[in-house]
Motif scaffolding. Sequence first.
Motif, short mmCIF file in Angstrom:
data_model
loop_
_atom_site.label_atom_id
_atom_site.label_comp_id
_atom_site.label_asym_id
_atom_site.label_seq_id
_atom_site.Cartn_x
_atom_site.Cartn_y
_atom_site.Cartn_z
N THR A 63 8.61 8.61 19.52
CA THR A 63 7.77 7.96 20.02
C THR A 63 6.34 8.26 19.35
OG1 THR A 63 7.23 10.51 20.69
CG2 THR A 63 8.35 9.14 22.29
N ILE A 64 5.32 7.46 19.62
CA ILE A 64 4.11 7.27 19.00
C ILE A 64 3.18 8.54 19.28
CG2 ILE A 64 2.12 6.13 18.91
CD1 ILE A 64 4.00 3.56 19.45
N LYS A 65 2.78 8.98 18.01
CA LYS A 65 1.71 10.12 18.32
C LYS A 65 0.68 9.60 18.80
CE LYS A 65 3.36 13.11 14.64
NZ LYS A 65 2.76 13.76 13.27
N PRO A 66 -0.04 9.83 20.07
CA PRO A 66 -1.19 9.27 20.69
C PRO A 66 -2.41 9.75 19.64
CG PRO A 66 -0.14 11.23 21.92
CD PRO A 66 0.59 11.19 20.72
N GLU A 67 -2.53 10.55 18.74
CA GLU A 67 -3.67 10.63 17.94
C GLU A 67 -3.45 9.63 16.97
OE1 GLU A 67 -0.64 13.82 16.59
OE2 GLU A 67 -1.54 13.17 18.52
N GLY A 68 -2.61 9.33 16.65
CA GLY A 68 -2.34 8.28 15.53
C GLY A 68 -2.49 6.77 16.00
N ALA A 69 -2.27 6.63 17.39
CA ALA A 69 -2.75 5.24 17.85
C ALA A 69 -4.16 5.26 18.22
CB ALA A 69 -1.80 5.08 19.23
N ALA A 70 -4.86 6.33 18.61
CA ALA A 70 -6.01 6.57 18.76
C ALA A 70 -6.93 6.07 17.52
CB ALA A 70 -6.47 7.81 19.44
N GLN A 71 -6.50 6.72 16.38
CA GLN A 71 -7.11 6.41 15.18
C GLN A 71 -6.97 5.12 14.71
OE1 GLN A 71 -9.12 9.10 13.57
NE2 GLN A 71 -9.78 6.97 12.57
N SER A 72 -5.82 4.27 14.88
CA SER A 72 -5.92 2.96 14.71
C SER A 72 -7.06 2.00 15.57
CB SER A 72 -4.43 2.59 15.06
OG SER A 72 -3.39 3.17 14.23
N VAL A 73 -6.90 2.63 16.79
CA VAL A 73 -7.86 1.78 17.68
C VAL A 73 -9.56 2.03 17.15
CG1 VAL A 73 -8.98 1.81 19.69
CG2 VAL A 73 -6.59 1.89 19.65
N THR A 74 -9.72 3.39 16.88
CA THR A 74 -11.00 3.73 16.36
C THR A 74 -11.34 2.87 14.84
OG1 THR A 74 -10.88 5.92 17.20
CG2 THR A 74 -12.34 5.57 15.39
N ASP A 75 -10.43 2.81 13.98
CA ASP A 75 -10.56 2.19 12.56
C ASP A 75 -10.88 0.82 12.93
OD1 ASP A 75 -10.02 4.63 11.49
OD2 ASP A 75 -7.93 4.08 10.90
N LEU A 76 -9.88 0.07 13.74
CA LEU A 76 -10.23 -1.37 14.09
C LEU A 76 -11.45 -1.51 14.72
CD1 LEU A 76 -8.90 -4.22 14.16
CD2 LEU A 76 -8.16 -3.83 16.42
N VAL A 77 -11.87 -1.08 15.94
CA VAL A 77 -13.28 -1.28 16.45
C VAL A 77 -14.26 -0.99 15.23
CG1 VAL A 77 -14.73 -0.29 18.26
CG2 VAL A 77 -12.29 -0.90 18.58
N SER A 78 -14.11 -0.02 14.74
CA SER A 78 -15.28 0.53 13.69
C SER A 78 -15.37 -0.70 12.79
CB SER A 78 -14.99 1.58 12.87
OG SER A 78 -15.05 2.58 13.86
N LYS A 79 -14.24 -1.24 11.90
CA LYS A 79 -14.39 -2.19 11.10
C LYS A 79 -14.83 -3.43 11.65
CE LYS A 79 -10.96 -4.84 8.34
NZ LYS A 79 -9.71 -5.44 7.90
N GLU A 80 -14.27 -4.16 12.69
CA GLU A 80 -14.66 -5.33 13.32
C GLU A 80 -16.10 -5.46 13.95
OE1 GLU A 80 -13.03 -7.81 12.81
OE2 GLU A 80 -11.49 -6.85 11.56
N THR A 81 -16.66 -4.25 14.59
CA THR A 81 -18.02 -4.21 15.38
C THR A 81 -19.11 -3.28 14.47
OG1 THR A 81 -17.50 -2.27 16.80
CG2 THR A 81 -16.42 -4.55 17.50
N GLY A 82 -18.77 -2.51 13.96
CA GLY A 82 -19.54 -1.64 13.22
C GLY A 82 -19.84 -0.36 14.14
N PHE A 83 -19.33 -0.28 15.48
CA PHE A 83 -19.47 0.72 16.38
C PHE A 83 -18.18 1.59 16.25
CE2 PHE A 83 -18.27 2.57 20.36
CZ PHE A 83 -19.34 3.45 20.66
N THR A 84 -18.37 3.05 15.99
CA THR A 84 -17.30 3.93 15.87
C THR A 84 -17.26 4.64 17.34
OG1 THR A 84 -17.65 4.20 13.53
CG2 THR A 84 -16.49 5.78 14.77
#
Length: 97
Positions: free
Chosen positions: A22-43
């Motif tokens: 199974t996928i660790k929820p905190e790992g998936a959450a960090q991936s979403v955070t990283d992507l949104v931050s990188k693409e939009t500047g909002f963390t």
Amino acid sequence: MRIAVSIVLAALAMVVSGCGSTIKPEGAAQSVTDLVSKETGFTPKDVACPDGVKAEAGTEFECTFTGPDGDYVAEVRVTKVEGENVEFYIRSKLKDS
């Protein structure tokens, strides 16, 4: 500011062994955070992803977070699993839009 991102992200989410991987929820959450931050500047500070998601290509799930102008959902699809590394396709949008 509307956050709308559609991109493939090689994620750092780690797979846990057990009675099926199974996928660790905190790992998936960090991936979403990283992507949104990188693409939009909002963390986002409150990304929440579900427990018990199978680490198999094609598996889909949703994570939620609060954006600068409301509640968002990140639609996540597992595209590749190699050992403990998981690759995701992530698309975020305003919830209920």
